[in-house]
Design an enzyme around this catalytic site. Structure first.
Site, PDB file in Angstrom:
ATOM      1  N   CYS A 114       0.817  -1.230   0.000  1.00  0.00           N
ATOM      2  CA  CYS A 114       0.000   0.000   0.000  1.00  0.00           C
ATOM      3  C   CYS A 114       0.844   1.271   0.000  1.00  0.00           C
ATOM      4  O   CYS A 114       0.326   2.348  -0.289  1.00  0.00           O
ATOM      5  CB  CYS A 114      -0.946   0.009   1.193  1.00  0.00           C
ATOM      6  SG  CYS A 114      -2.114  -1.344   1.152  1.00  0.00           S
ATOM      7  N   HIS A 252      -3.225   7.539   2.087  1.00  0.00           N
ATOM      8  CA  HIS A 252      -3.613   6.202   1.639  1.00  0.00           C
ATOM      9  C   HIS A 252      -5.042   5.952   2.108  1.00  0.00           C
ATOM     10  O   HIS A 252      -5.405   6.275   3.240  1.00  0.00           O
ATOM     11  CB  HIS A 252      -2.659   5.165   2.236  1.00  0.00           C
ATOM     12  CG  HIS A 252      -3.096   3.754   2.004  1.00  0.00           C
ATOM     13  ND1 HIS A 252      -3.534   3.310   0.779  1.00  0.00           N
ATOM     14  CD2 HIS A 252      -3.172   2.687   2.844  1.00  0.00           C
ATOM     15  CE1 HIS A 252      -3.853   2.029   0.879  1.00  0.00           C
ATOM     16  NE2 HIS A 252      -3.646   1.632   2.115  1.00  0.00           N
ATOM     17  N   ASN A 282      -9.906   0.047  -0.282  1.00  0.00           N
ATOM     18  CA  ASN A 282      -8.443   0.066  -0.269  1.00  0.00           C
ATOM     19  C   ASN A 282      -7.929  -0.550  -1.571  1.00  0.00           C
ATOM     20  O   ASN A 282      -8.043  -1.748  -1.785  1.00  0.00           O
ATOM     21  CB  ASN A 282      -7.953  -0.716   0.950  1.00  0.00           C
ATOM     22  CG  ASN A 282      -6.443  -0.672   1.097  1.00  0.00           C
ATOM     23  OD1 ASN A 282      -5.718  -0.260   0.182  1.00  0.00           O
ATOM     24  ND2 ASN A 282      -5.963  -1.099   2.250  1.00  0.00           N
TER      25      ASN A 282
HETATM   26  O1  UT7 Z   1      -3.644  -0.789   3.645  1.00  0.00           O
HETATM   27  C1  UT7 Z   1      -2.851  -1.514   4.529  1.00  0.00           C
HETATM   28  C2  UT7 Z   1      -3.244  -1.244   5.859  1.00  0.00           C
HETATM   29  N1  UT7 Z   1      -4.494  -1.907   6.211  1.00  0.00           N
HETATM   30  C3  UT7 Z   1      -5.296  -1.295   7.015  1.00  0.00           C
HETATM   31  O2  UT7 Z   1      -5.011  -0.163   7.309  1.00  0.00           O
HETATM   32  C4  UT7 Z   1      -6.444  -2.005   7.616  1.00  0.00           C
HETATM   33  C5  UT7 Z   1      -6.372  -1.780   9.089  1.00  0.00           C
HETATM   34  N2  UT7 Z   1      -7.434  -2.378   9.870  1.00  0.00           N
HETATM   35  C6  UT7 Z   1      -8.704  -1.938   9.807  1.00  0.00           C
HETATM   36  O3  UT7 Z   1      -9.057  -1.108   8.987  1.00  0.00           O
HETATM   37  C7  UT7 Z   1      -9.669  -2.452  10.834  1.00  0.00           C
HETATM   38  O4  UT7 Z   1      -8.960  -3.111  11.844  1.00  0.00           O
HETATM   39  C8  UT7 Z   1     -10.760  -3.411  10.266  1.00  0.00           C
HETATM   40  C9  UT7 Z   1     -11.729  -2.618   9.430  1.00  0.00           C
HETATM   41  C10 UT7 Z   1     -10.090  -4.495   9.449  1.00  0.00           C
HETATM   42  C11 UT7 Z   1     -11.534  -4.054  11.414  1.00  0.00           C
HETATM   43  O5  UT7 Z   1     -12.107  -3.050  12.247  1.00  0.00           O
HETATM   44  P1  UT7 Z   1     -11.959  -3.144  13.829  1.00  0.00           P
HETATM   45  O6  UT7 Z   1     -12.716  -2.013  14.402  1.00  0.00           O
HETATM   46  O7  UT7 Z   1     -10.480  -3.228  14.127  1.00  0.00           O
HETATM   47  O8  UT7 Z   1     -12.721  -4.470  14.149  1.00  0.00           O
HETATM   48  P2  UT7 Z   1     -12.188  -5.788  14.876  1.00  0.00           P
HETATM   49  O9  UT7 Z   1     -11.199  -6.489  14.001  1.00  0.00           O
HETATM   50  O10 UT7 Z   1     -11.764  -5.443  16.273  1.00  0.00           O
HETATM   51  O11 UT7 Z   1     -13.503  -6.631  14.925  1.00  0.00           O
HETATM   52  C12 UT7 Z   1     -14.654  -6.193  15.642  1.00  0.00           C
HETATM   53  C13 UT7 Z   1     -15.759  -7.196  15.446  1.00  0.00           C
HETATM   54  C14 UT7 Z   1     -15.304  -8.643  15.661  1.00  0.00           C
HETATM   55  O12 UT7 Z   1     -16.359  -9.325  16.290  1.00  0.00           O
HETATM   56  P3  UT7 Z   1     -16.317  -9.600  17.885  1.00  0.00           P
HETATM   57  O13 UT7 Z   1     -15.064 -10.408  18.093  1.00  0.00           O
HETATM   58  O14 UT7 Z   1     -16.258  -8.247  18.507  1.00  0.00           O
HETATM   59  O15 UT7 Z   1     -17.583 -10.341  18.111  1.00  0.00           O
HETATM   60  C15 UT7 Z   1     -15.158  -9.154  14.247  1.00  0.00           C
HETATM   61  O16 UT7 Z   1     -15.331 -10.550  14.175  1.00  0.00           O
HETATM   62  O17 UT7 Z   1     -16.231  -7.129  14.117  1.00  0.00           O
HETATM   63  C16 UT7 Z   1     -16.250  -8.431  13.533  1.00  0.00           C
HETATM   64  N3  UT7 Z   1     -16.019  -8.320  12.100  1.00  0.00           N
HETATM   65  C17 UT7 Z   1     -17.011  -8.121  11.214  1.00  0.00           C
HETATM   66  N4  UT7 Z   1     -18.333  -7.989  11.358  1.00  0.00           N
HETATM   67  C18 UT7 Z   1     -19.089  -7.780  10.268  1.00  0.00           C
HETATM   68  C19 UT7 Z   1     -14.839  -8.367  11.421  1.00  0.00           C
HETATM   69  N5  UT7 Z   1     -15.068  -8.204  10.104  1.00  0.00           N
HETATM   70  C20 UT7 Z   1     -16.401  -8.047   9.956  1.00  0.00           C
HETATM   71  C21 UT7 Z   1     -17.233  -7.830   8.827  1.00  0.00           C
HETATM   72  N6  UT7 Z   1     -18.558  -7.694   9.038  1.00  0.00           N
HETATM   73  N7  UT7 Z   1     -16.746  -7.728   7.595  1.00  0.00           N
END
Ligand code: UT7
Length: 325
Positions: A114, A252, A282
């Site tokens: 990225c 980005h 992204n």
């Molecule tokens: O470009 C390279 C760099 N990449 C990035 O910058 C990406 C960086 N990461 C992110 O943007 C975020 O961490 C995500 C968008 C990937 C995830 O957001 P988050 O607020 O960090 O969520 P999380 O991983 O802590 O997950 C929260 C909850 C989890 O459920 P529980 O364990 O709280 O019950 C996940 O299982 O959200 C759940 N979850 C989803 N729910 C619905 C994870 N993915 C999804 C989904 N739909 N697609």
């Protein structure tokens, strides 16, 4: 006299096919509301099976060359950032060179996921500012959809395909003011595709299919926010500038919450931040030049304004470019 490298044209291209959050609801256990709230993404564009990274790159490149008022034959360097090349070799830069009917100039790919476009722009700037090139084409292009597991909700809602490009030319007036590149390979497994050419794809111990992107999203998120905050300071300090000297942040486009955090670090109101993540998710190396082209074409970014471009991605890699447009 110092030679600067100045952006004289921008271009971008998104494939026609659109995948909405609603579409994804029928593919994995997710919701439009979750995707909007956690990422800011509304839709992403997906290349048709017959469309390759080179196809997307060619369109963006032609638009950038037109915008610069140049002909393909004026280009004397091509640097292309991608994680999803058409072939193992030749490089996608050479394939674009062939499409544009350019012969003889240096053409090569850079791989910084990225942060790829930031790396590519910084490398091309070195060629131009040392006199080794006068008119360089710099491209970020991806068909990231090809390395996504479309059954994995942790990653498939985030990424899309696209391409962006700029032409940079030798100039007596600035120009790119500075670039700052970093990497730390210690974070390899937080964001990676486990398989590869040399390693192969036969690794039963890998979590999931080794062809596809694996990400520990939460940890990547925290690293991205902290690291991008630091690079803002580093860039301003190197140029003896204040936060208020920056007219536009062109970040980005990974997640609106990461972008908001960087804008807060700059004390910048969101109307001075170019946000396109809602429209295409992204797109990895394509995301910064896609955002830049959008704000140049809609007239927001004006000649003479100071832009801060930044990126963070797999590796980890991160970097920034400060420039006068
Ligand atoms: O470009 C390279 C760099 N990449 C990035 O910058 C990406 C960086 N990461 C992110 O943007 C975020 O961490 C995500 C968008 C990937 C995830 O957001 P988050 O607020 O960090 O969520 P999380 O991983 O802590 O997950 C929260 C909850 C989890 O459920 P529980 O364990 O709280 O019950 C996940 O299982 O959200 C759940 N979850 C989803 N729910 C619905 C994870 N993915 C999804 C989904 N739909 N697609």
């Amino acid at each position: 006299m110092k030679i600067f490298a100045r952006i004289t044209g921008t271009g971008s291209y998104l494939p026609e096919k659109v995948l909405t959050n609603k579409d994804l609801e029928s593919m994995v256990d997710t919701s439009d509301q979750w995707i909007r709230e956690r990422t800011g993404i509304l839709k992403r564009h997906i290349a048709e099976t017959y469309q390759t990274t080179c196809d997307l790159a060619e369109q963006a490149a032609r638009r950038a060359i037109d915008a610069a008022g140049k002909r393909p034959q004026d280009i004397d360097l091509i640097v292309l950032a991608t994680t999803t090349p058409d072939k193992i070799f030749p490089s996608t830069a050479c394939l674009v060179q062939q499409r544009l009917d350019i012969h003889g100039c240096a053409a090569f790919d850079v791989q910084a996921v990225c942060t790829g476009f930031i790396y590519a722009l910084s490398v091309a700037e070195k060629f131009v500012s040392t006199g080794a090139a006068r008119c360089a084409l710099v491209i970020g292009a991806e068909t990231f959809s090809r390395i996504i597991d479309w059954t994995d909700r942790d990653t498939c809602v985030l990424f899309g395909d696209g391409a962006g490009a700029v032409v940079i030319e030798a100039s007596e007036v600035p120009g790119i003011l500075s670039s700052h590149l970093h990497a730390d390979g210690a974070y390899e497994t937080l964001l990676h595709v486990p398989g590869g050419v040399s390693r192969g794809y036969n690794m039963p111990d890998a979590e999931g299919d080794p062809h596809y992107t694996r990400m520990r999203g939460n940890e990547v998120f925290r690293m991205a926010v902290n690291t991008l905050g630091r690079i803002v300071d580093e860039t301003l300090h190197a140029n003896d500038m204040k936060k208020s000297d920056v007219d536009w942040l062109v970040p980005h486009q990974a997640n609106i919450r990461i972008i908001n955090a960087t804008a807060r670090k700059l004390n910048m109101s969101m109307d001075k931040v170019v946000v396109t993540v809602d429209q295409h998710g992204n797109t990895s190396a394509a995301s910064v030049p896609l955002a830049l082209d959008t704000a140049v074409r809609d007239g927001r970014i004006r000649p003479g304004e100071v832009l801060l471009l930044e990126g963070f991605g797999g590796g980890f890699t991160w970097g920034s470019v400060l420039l006068k447009f």
